[in-house]
Motif scaffolding. Sequence first.
Motif, mmCIF file in Angstrom:
data_model
loop_
_atom_site.group_PDB
_atom_site.id
_atom_site.type_symbol
_atom_site.label_atom_id
_atom_site.label_comp_id
_atom_site.label_asym_id
_atom_site.label_seq_id
_atom_site.Cartn_x
_atom_site.Cartn_y
_atom_site.Cartn_z
ATOM 1 N N LEU A 95 -33.713 -42.524 71.759
ATOM 2 C CA LEU A 95 -34.188 -42.896 70.281
ATOM 3 C C LEU A 95 -35.114 -41.767 69.643
ATOM 4 N N ASP A 96 -36.022 -41.168 70.343
ATOM 5 C CA ASP A 96 -37.031 -40.235 69.801
ATOM 6 C C ASP A 96 -36.001 -39.136 69.426
ATOM 7 N N GLN A 97 -35.161 -38.659 70.032
ATOM 8 C CA GLN A 97 -34.192 -37.488 70.106
ATOM 9 C C GLN A 97 -33.261 -37.681 68.721
ATOM 10 N N PHE A 98 -32.743 -38.941 68.718
ATOM 11 C CA PHE A 98 -31.807 -39.385 67.649
ATOM 12 C C PHE A 98 -32.696 -39.285 66.155
ATOM 13 N N LEU A 99 -33.944 -39.854 66.008
ATOM 14 C CA LEU A 99 -34.652 -39.665 64.997
ATOM 15 C C LEU A 99 -34.892 -38.247 64.443
ATOM 16 N N LYS A 100 -34.987 -37.295 65.501
ATOM 17 C CA LYS A 100 -35.033 -35.642 65.088
ATOM 18 C C LYS A 100 -33.536 -35.469 64.575
ATOM 19 N N LEU A 101 -32.726 -35.705 65.303
ATOM 20 C CA LEU A 101 -31.233 -35.199 64.941
ATOM 21 C C LEU A 101 -30.986 -35.658 63.588
ATOM 22 N N ALA A 102 -31.217 -37.060 63.252
ATOM 23 C CA ALA A 102 -30.897 -37.649 62.114
ATOM 24 C C ALA A 102 -31.815 -36.951 60.766
ATOM 25 N N GLY B 91 -37.277 -45.610 54.823
ATOM 26 C CA GLY B 91 -37.501 -44.377 54.088
ATOM 27 C C GLY B 91 -36.651 -43.203 54.581
ATOM 28 N N CYS B 92 -35.496 -43.332 55.367
ATOM 29 C CA CYS B 92 -34.610 -42.584 55.927
ATOM 30 C C CYS B 92 -33.219 -42.860 55.740
ATOM 31 N N GLY B 93 -32.834 -44.213 56.014
ATOM 32 C CA GLY B 93 -31.404 -44.474 55.820
ATOM 33 C C GLY B 93 -30.921 -45.427 57.077
ATOM 34 N N THR B 94 -29.734 -45.686 56.817
ATOM 35 C CA THR B 94 -28.899 -46.245 57.911
ATOM 36 C C THR B 94 -28.075 -45.399 58.587
ATOM 37 N N PHE B 95 -28.037 -45.519 60.073
ATOM 38 C CA PHE B 95 -27.063 -44.599 60.499
ATOM 39 C C PHE B 95 -26.082 -45.320 61.721
ATOM 40 N N GLU B 96 -25.026 -44.499 62.362
ATOM 41 C CA GLU B 96 -24.207 -45.182 63.154
ATOM 42 C C GLU B 96 -24.101 -44.114 64.317
ATOM 43 N N VAL B 97 -24.164 -44.363 65.497
ATOM 44 C CA VAL B 97 -23.945 -43.269 66.481
ATOM 45 C C VAL B 97 -22.717 -43.325 66.837
ATOM 46 N N ILE C 239 -22.792 -37.629 68.766
ATOM 47 C CA ILE C 239 -23.535 -37.111 69.879
ATOM 48 C C ILE C 239 -22.327 -36.583 70.856
ATOM 49 N N ASN C 240 -22.840 -35.542 71.969
ATOM 50 C CA ASN C 240 -21.937 -35.080 72.818
ATOM 51 C C ASN C 240 -22.047 -35.468 74.040
ATOM 52 N N SER C 241 -22.896 -36.704 74.166
ATOM 53 C CA SER C 241 -23.262 -37.195 75.922
ATOM 54 C C SER C 241 -22.967 -38.646 75.679
#
Length: 72
Positions: free
Chosen positions: A13-20, A62-68, A6-8
């Motif tokens: 969370l909702d924005q993250f789900l779209k970005l991912a 159903g999508c995966g595991t992520f780290e910010v 992320i740049n900020s």
Amino acid sequence: MKIITINSEYIKLDQFLKLADCVPTGGMAKALLQEGQVKVNGEEEDRRGRKLYPGYKIEVEGCGTFEVAAKA
């Protein structure tokens, strides 16, 4: 685990789900959260506006595991 940069200071969370690429729209993000399919740092989360900071780990069924991560 996929790294999402992320740049900020944080991302909601909702924005993250779209970005991912877990959901295409905010409405679908809301449904996913209401169904209990998202965990933030190991705890179930249902708030779309939850602020995610670098180092947070997100699991999406159903999508995966992520780290910010912060942009270097």
